[in-house]
Design an enzyme around this catalytic site. Structure first.
Site, PDB file in Angstrom:
ATOM      1  N   HIS A 225       0.814  -1.222   0.000  1.00 44.75           N
ATOM      2  CA  HIS A 225       0.000   0.000   0.000  1.00 44.75           C
ATOM      3  C   HIS A 225       0.844   1.267   0.000  1.00 44.75           C
ATOM      4  O   HIS A 225       0.363   2.333  -0.376  1.00 44.75           O
ATOM      5  CB  HIS A 225      -0.929   0.034   1.226  1.00 44.75           C
ATOM      6  CG  HIS A 225      -1.963  -1.045   1.225  1.00 44.75           C
ATOM      7  ND1 HIS A 225      -3.045  -1.043   0.378  1.00 44.75           N
ATOM      8  CD2 HIS A 225      -2.087  -2.172   1.976  1.00 44.75           C
ATOM      9  CE1 HIS A 225      -3.791  -2.113   0.608  1.00 44.75           C
ATOM     10  NE2 HIS A 225      -3.227  -2.810   1.566  1.00 44.75           N
ATOM     11  N   HIS A 251      -1.973  -3.036   8.121  1.00 44.65           N
ATOM     12  CA  HIS A 251      -2.433  -2.703   6.778  1.00 44.65           C
ATOM     13  C   HIS A 251      -1.560  -3.317   5.689  1.00 44.65           C
ATOM     14  O   HIS A 251      -2.073  -4.008   4.815  1.00 44.65           O
ATOM     15  CB  HIS A 251      -2.553  -1.181   6.605  1.00 44.65           C
ATOM     16  CG  HIS A 251      -3.357  -0.779   5.401  1.00 44.65           C
ATOM     17  ND1 HIS A 251      -4.613  -1.291   5.133  1.00 44.65           N
ATOM     18  CD2 HIS A 251      -3.095   0.110   4.395  1.00 44.65           C
ATOM     19  CE1 HIS A 251      -5.078  -0.738   4.021  1.00 44.65           C
ATOM     20  NE2 HIS A 251      -4.185   0.100   3.548  1.00 44.65           N
TER      21      HIS A 251
END
Ligand SMILES: *[C@@H]1O[C@H](CO)[C@@H](O)[C@H](O)[C@H]1NC(C)=O
Length: 279
Positions: A225, A251
């Site tokens: 990400h 994440h």
């Protein structure tokens, strides 16, 4: 799974006595504050994990076994979850069996029978986000505590939990077919402004030896990400100005340790796995 162990040579000896494992004390700031009793020898150890609830699949059970072993060895005080607690789309409601099947029945080791402090991740917002925040889950498993933003004070370290999902604009503007449960957020602009104001105040008043901030999304990451631009712009300056030692996130499903070149902040990612902290 990997361990990152930080040692602190001048440990404060502090003992907070609570009649319950968890006590809530009032504060003038908006963020709820919890007192975490410290060990008598003045040390603090905890495990951090993120992106985990898979009903045991994707090696969740294997990681849980190793967490149990490391947790025992380190005599951990509590566990921190950086969110994406239940895949794929959070919990459907307070009665969702995924809570028991991905949490209670997985983290069964003795050493993990401690308080868990959790925030929400973007996948949690794709389900019934408020269900995870409900105190009713604590009746099913008393270890569970998930709130949007809050503070855990263990004297040696103060940990500031930040709800990072509403910072990410694309979840509002380009949801890619997902629906997000934004109940309780209202205007994201006001929500973020209030949260940052409360965080700033709490950080500036903190006297803790270690200041640790926890969120779901990375500020800095070289993983899948990458950086979260909104956090680089809005959160990072506040952490820099207030001598934060660590920012811990999930994440990105990897382990990362990135040192800030502009401040002492250490960025630690522990998605889809866990690591350990000792102070
Ligand atoms: C589980 O772990 C093993 C051993 O590291 C790995 O080969 C396998 O790909 C993992 N499975 C999943 C679904 O991630």
């Amino acid at each position: 799974m990997a361990d990152f162990i930080f040692k602190n040579n001048s440990m404060a000896l502090v003992l907070v006595i609570c009649s319950f494992g968890l006590c809530l004390v009032s504060t003038h700031a908006e963020l709820q504050r919890f007192e975490q009793p410290a060990k008598t020898e003045g040390t603090l150890s905890f495990l951090v994990l993120g992106d985990w609830g898979r009903k045991g699949a994707f090696n969740q059970s294997e990681v849980a076994v190793q967490m149990g072993r490391v947790g025992e060895k380190m005599d951990i005080d509590f566990v921190v979850s950086t969110g994406d607690n239940f895949y794929d789309n959070g919990l459907t409601g307070k009665q969702d069996r995924a809570f028991v099947e991905s949490f209670t029945q997985i983290y069964t080791a003795n050493s993990l029978q401690k308080q868990w402090y959790s925030v929400l991740g973007n996948h949690d917002y794709r389900g019934n986000a408020e269900a995870q925040l409900s105190s009713q889950l604590r009746k099913i498993d008393s270890r569970w505590l998930c709130l949007r933003s809050f503070i855990v004070n263990s004297e040696l370290a103060e940990i500031f939990f930040v709800d990072t999902t509403p910072f990410v604009k694309s979840y509002f503007t380009d949801a890619e077919g997902h629906t997000y449960d934004w109940r309780g957020i209202g205007s994201p602009r006001d929500y973020i402004a209030n949260l940052l104001k409360d965080l700033k105040l709490a950080l500036s008043e903190s006297k803790a030896k270690w200041k640790i901030v926890v969120g779901h999304h990375a500020i800095r990451s070289i993983g899948h990400h990458g950086d979260t631009e909104e956090l680089v712009r809005k959160l990072h300056p506040i952490l820099k100005a207030n001598n934060v030692d660590f920012y811990m996130n999930g994440h990105d499903h990897c382990l990362e340790h990135i040192s800030d070149t502009e401040s002492p902040i250490q960025f630690l990612t522990s998605g889809a796995g866990s690591k350990a902290w000792r102070g």
